[in-house]
Design a protein around this motif. Structure first.
Motif, mmCIF file in Angstrom:
data_model
loop_
_atom_site.group_PDB
_atom_site.id
_atom_site.type_symbol
_atom_site.label_atom_id
_atom_site.label_comp_id
_atom_site.label_asym_id
_atom_site.label_seq_id
_atom_site.Cartn_x
_atom_site.Cartn_y
_atom_site.Cartn_z
ATOM 1 N N THR A 66 -6.713 3.654 -6.596
ATOM 2 C CA THR A 66 -8.031 2.677 -6.384
ATOM 3 C C THR A 66 -7.329 1.474 -6.005
ATOM 4 O O THR A 66 -7.736 0.929 -4.973
ATOM 5 C CB THR A 66 -8.708 2.884 -7.899
ATOM 6 O OG1 THR A 66 -9.198 4.251 -8.023
ATOM 7 C CG2 THR A 66 -9.696 1.765 -7.529
ATOM 8 N N GLU A 67 -6.377 0.731 -6.725
ATOM 9 C CA GLU A 67 -5.960 -0.622 -6.535
ATOM 10 C C GLU A 67 -5.275 -0.584 -5.239
ATOM 11 O O GLU A 67 -5.508 -1.383 -4.346
ATOM 12 C CB GLU A 67 -4.851 -0.939 -7.537
ATOM 13 C CG GLU A 67 -4.405 -2.336 -7.161
ATOM 14 C CD GLU A 67 -3.253 -2.728 -8.299
ATOM 15 O OE1 GLU A 67 -2.271 -3.847 -7.804
ATOM 16 O OE2 GLU A 67 -3.209 -2.316 -9.338
ATOM 17 N N LEU B 175 -6.220 1.159 -2.486
ATOM 18 C CA LEU B 175 -7.137 1.335 -1.372
ATOM 19 C C LEU B 175 -8.071 0.031 -1.403
ATOM 20 O O LEU B 175 -8.328 -0.468 -0.232
ATOM 21 C CB LEU B 175 -8.353 2.217 -1.782
ATOM 22 C CG LEU B 175 -7.819 3.877 -1.488
ATOM 23 C CD1 LEU B 175 -8.653 4.870 -2.003
ATOM 24 C CD2 LEU B 175 -8.068 3.647 0.118
ATOM 25 N N SER B 176 -8.098 -0.692 -2.457
ATOM 26 C CA SER B 176 -8.699 -1.914 -2.426
ATOM 27 C C SER B 176 -7.845 -3.264 -1.998
ATOM 28 O O SER B 176 -8.385 -4.023 -1.320
ATOM 29 C CB SER B 176 -9.064 -2.493 -3.879
ATOM 30 O OG SER B 176 -7.990 -2.688 -4.572
ATOM 31 N N SER B 177 -6.751 -3.042 -1.850
ATOM 32 C CA SER B 177 -5.855 -4.016 -1.061
ATOM 33 C C SER B 177 -5.290 -3.601 0.357
ATOM 34 O O SER B 177 -4.801 -4.182 0.929
ATOM 35 C CB SER B 177 -4.620 -4.230 -2.036
ATOM 36 O OG SER B 177 -3.763 -3.166 -2.075
ATOM 37 N N CYS C 288 0.990 -1.280 0.015
ATOM 38 C CA CYS C 288 0.151 -0.290 0.174
ATOM 39 C C CYS C 288 0.962 1.154 0.024
ATOM 40 O O CYS C 288 0.510 2.154 -0.833
ATOM 41 C CB CYS C 288 -1.009 0.125 1.249
ATOM 42 S SG CYS C 288 -2.189 -1.274 1.112
ATOM 43 N N HIS D 299 -4.503 4.435 5.342
ATOM 44 C CA HIS D 299 -5.511 4.179 4.648
ATOM 45 C C HIS D 299 -6.200 5.746 4.593
ATOM 46 O O HIS D 299 -6.748 6.127 3.568
ATOM 47 C CB HIS D 299 -6.698 3.363 5.277
ATOM 48 C CG HIS D 299 -7.952 2.931 4.631
ATOM 49 N ND1 HIS D 299 -9.148 3.672 4.648
ATOM 50 C CD2 HIS D 299 -8.179 2.078 3.708
ATOM 51 C CE1 HIS D 299 -9.826 3.495 3.849
ATOM 52 N NE2 HIS D 299 -9.517 2.349 3.103
ATOM 53 N N GLN E 226 -7.131 10.120 -2.968
ATOM 54 C CA GLN E 226 -7.962 9.783 -3.948
ATOM 55 C C GLN E 226 -8.827 11.131 -4.134
ATOM 56 O O GLN E 226 -9.127 11.291 -5.267
ATOM 57 C CB GLN E 226 -8.795 8.457 -3.456
ATOM 58 C CG GLN E 226 -9.857 8.127 -4.664
ATOM 59 C CD GLN E 226 -10.568 6.914 -3.963
ATOM 60 O OE1 GLN E 226 -11.250 6.889 -3.023
ATOM 61 N NE2 GLN E 226 -10.691 5.938 -4.835
#
Length: 178
Positions: free
Chosen positions: A144-145, A147-149, A113, A157, A164
């Motif tokens: 986006t990737e 944040l999704s992981s 991240c 975060h 974002q």
């Protein structure tokens, strides 16, 4: 976020550790990288060009000591990329190093991240300097990737969410000026 006093102490302790470790010592590169990271963090907080210049110099030394194929090579790659992206003349090199760093780790890795956030930030800086819309689109995709992981409880975060939002604002303003 570390306080300035904590950064100053980290820098002091890293300098002491370097003085106690011969250049060939196994942890020498790691200590150089940690010192470089602390200096770039202090640069972000205080804007002292000396910190940025020293961070870049030490980051280059740390990376030179990490052979290709070394499992933790992603660390000095990311640190140097983060340092270099503040200087427009080094933006392309920062992007290349950041991409290399991300390519060395998988989405489940604990550093994924952070490295993705660094990459997205460098892509945004590249877009701001060059106006290249493909860099903005890639930054949005990378963020986006990340944040999704990245679990919502992960310490970065909130910063990823803020990035974002900034990317969406830049995209909105870019599309309104076309």
């Amino acid at each position: 976020m570390e306080s300035i006093a904590e950064l100053d102490e980290s820098i002091l302790l890293s300098r002491e550790a370097l003085g106690l470790s011969p250049p060939g010592h196994g942890d020498y590169s790691k200590i150089l990288n940690e010192l470089s990271w602390s200096l770039i963090s202090r640069y972000e907080a205080q804007g002292l060009i000396e910190d940025l210049e020293e961070s870049i110099r030490l980051g280059r030394q740390a990376l030179a000591l990490q052979r290709i194929g070394y499992p933790r090579r992603y660390n000095p790659l990311e640190t140097l990329a983060k340092s270099l992206h503040f200087q427009p003349e080094h933006l392309d090199e920062a992007l290349q190093l950041s991409r290399e760093s991300v390519s060395l780790i998988s989405p489940g890795h604990d550093a994924y991240c952070q490295n993705m956030m660094t990459l997205a930030t460098i892509l945004l800086r590249h877009h701001e300097r060059s106006g290249a819309s493909d860099k903005l689109e890639e930054a949005i995709s990378v963020c986006t990737e990340a944040l999704s992981s990245c679990p919502p409880t992960y310490f970065l975060h909130p910063r990823l969410l803020a990035l974002q939002v900034k990317l969406a604002e830049v995209q909105s303003s870019s599309s309104s000026t076309r």
